[in-house]
Design a protein around this motif. Structure first.
Motif, mmCIF file in Angstrom:
data_model
loop_
_atom_site.group_PDB
_atom_site.id
_atom_site.type_symbol
_atom_site.label_atom_id
_atom_site.label_comp_id
_atom_site.label_asym_id
_atom_site.label_seq_id
_atom_site.Cartn_x
_atom_site.Cartn_y
_atom_site.Cartn_z
ATOM 1 N N ARG A 21 -14.530 52.775 -47.266
ATOM 2 C CA ARG A 21 -15.731 52.430 -46.499
ATOM 3 C C ARG A 21 -15.400 51.541 -45.290
ATOM 4 O O ARG A 21 -16.055 50.536 -45.028
ATOM 5 N N GLN A 23 -12.795 49.651 -44.827
ATOM 6 C CA GLN A 23 -12.041 48.437 -45.125
ATOM 7 C C GLN A 23 -10.683 48.779 -45.728
ATOM 8 O O GLN A 23 -10.574 49.686 -46.553
ATOM 9 N N PRO A 76 -14.340 41.134 -45.714
ATOM 10 C CA PRO A 76 -15.361 41.030 -44.671
ATOM 11 C C PRO A 76 -16.361 39.909 -44.970
ATOM 12 O O PRO A 76 -16.782 39.728 -46.106
ATOM 13 N N ASN A 78 -19.488 39.447 -43.406
ATOM 14 C CA ASN A 78 -20.878 39.925 -43.434
ATOM 15 C C ASN A 78 -20.993 41.121 -44.371
ATOM 16 O O ASN A 78 -21.206 42.256 -43.949
ATOM 17 N N HIS A 79 -20.847 40.837 -45.651
ATOM 18 C CA HIS A 79 -20.841 41.906 -46.656
ATOM 19 C C HIS A 79 -21.459 41.373 -47.933
ATOM 20 O O HIS A 79 -21.206 40.228 -48.324
ATOM 21 N N GLU A 80 -22.262 42.202 -48.579
ATOM 22 C CA GLU A 80 -22.829 41.846 -49.878
ATOM 23 C C GLU A 80 -21.943 42.466 -50.962
ATOM 24 O O GLU A 80 -21.946 43.680 -51.152
ATOM 25 N N TYR A 81 -21.181 41.644 -51.624
ATOM 26 C CA TYR A 81 -20.225 42.126 -52.629
ATOM 27 C C TYR A 81 -20.943 42.472 -53.932
ATOM 28 O O TYR A 81 -21.879 41.784 -54.342
ATOM 29 N N GLU A 85 -20.094 48.346 -56.420
ATOM 30 C CA GLU A 85 -19.249 48.835 -55.329
ATOM 31 C C GLU A 85 -17.774 48.769 -55.717
ATOM 32 O O GLU A 85 -16.992 49.651 -55.360
ATOM 33 N N LYS A 207 -19.923 34.515 -51.858
ATOM 34 C CA LYS A 207 -20.493 35.868 -51.913
ATOM 35 C C LYS A 207 -19.941 36.630 -53.117
ATOM 36 O O LYS A 207 -20.677 37.360 -53.789
#
Length: 300
Positions: A21, A23, A76, A78-81, A85, A207
């Protein structure tokens, strides 16, 4: 029996990368045979498995990655872990490696939750899991006892706590969760910290810690999957771990039918580095039992 370590500098040289995705993810693979997926914990990385890597690779095709936000993989900001996922990532890695056989899983800590999600997906026919062994992890939210650092990261000031996290903070946390006689050396602490600090890791720790409330949301689905009983399971657990030690195993025995559990006395939260030879022995015994005994020839 002492197992040979793989120095972190050597481990890193053996790594490969693929893109998930958008990354970059670092992964490792070795050996041949049935695929064995190793899933690491929080806040460390796949190097956690280095003592077991060569012995397991002599029998299986071992596969591991630093998950998104961990180790040498992308982190990253600005990422919602999400644990879901991370399960997607494990499946993407298996697809990247063209793994089509049923997969055995050996997981630890945060990785236990990813493994629980894969187990749930197995029963939804989204992945084929052959067996799963859990090392110390929060399999049940009601028995998870987070350390102070985890509580602080979950607080509204978590973003500030994470950015201020240092090697000294890691040492204090690890001192609480390792066994009394199996704490990491200064050199090992340097390496653990180097993996956490890689790619500015401390700035996203608040996060990553979102996995703790996510576990509560997924509890029923994941516990139901463990209770199905069709996929062979085992727990190998460091008994004196204050986070998920003997008290977690007690709950596992209450909830999972025909529980297969092993407690390691005087071992804490990281059995694969504290007592790798014991973990290897109990893992191999589990796998050996999965092999059907040869049928006797019929008498003529």
């Amino acid at each position: 029996m002492a197992l040979a370590e793989i120095p972190l500098c050597v481990w890193r040289k053996r790594g490969q990368t693929f893109v998930f995705r958008g990354q970059t993810i670092h992964y490792w693979t070795a050996g041949q045979g049935e695929p064995l997926l190793l899933i690491h914990g929080f806040p460390t990385a796949s190097w956690d498995w280095h003592y077991l890597w060569q012995p397991l690779a002599q029998r299986y095709r071992v596969i591991a990655c630093d998950m998104l936000g961990f180790g040498d993989s992308a982190k990253p900001v600005n990422h919602e872990y999400s644990l879901l996922e991370q399960a997607d990532l494990q499946q993407a890695l298996l697809a990247h490696l063209n793994v089509e056989q049923p997969v055995h899983v050996l997981a630890h800590d945060y990785g236990d939750s990813v493994a629980q999600e894969l187990l749930a997906r197995h029963y939804e026919t989204r992945v084929d899991i052959a067996s799963c062994v859990f090392l110390n992890g929060g399999l049940f939210p009601e028995t998870h006892r987070p350390v102070l650092m985890q509580k602080l990261l979950l607080s509204p000031l978590g973003w500030m706590i994470g950015r201020a996290f240092t090697r000294d903070g890691l040492v204090k946390s690890f001192r609480q969760i390792f066994g009394p006689h199996t704490r990491p050396t200064e050199s090992e602490m340097d390496d653990f910290w180097g993996l956490i600090d890689s790619n500015h890791g401390p700035r996203i720790m608040h996060k990553l810690i979102a996995y703790i409330p996510e576990r509560r949301v997924q509890r029923e689905r994941w516990v139901s999957a463990m209770q199905r009983g069709e996929v062979p399971l085992r727990v190998i657990d460091g008994e004196v771990d204050p986070i998920s030690g003997a008290h977690m195993v007690k709950r596992y025995r209450e909830l999972v039918p025909n529980p297969d559990t092993v407690l390691l006395p005087d071992i804490g939260h990281y059995p694969q580095t504290e007592a790798p030879a014991q973990v290897l022995k109990h893992y191999q015994a589990f796998r050996d039992r999965l092999i059907s005994p040869p049928r006797r020839a019929a008498c003529s």
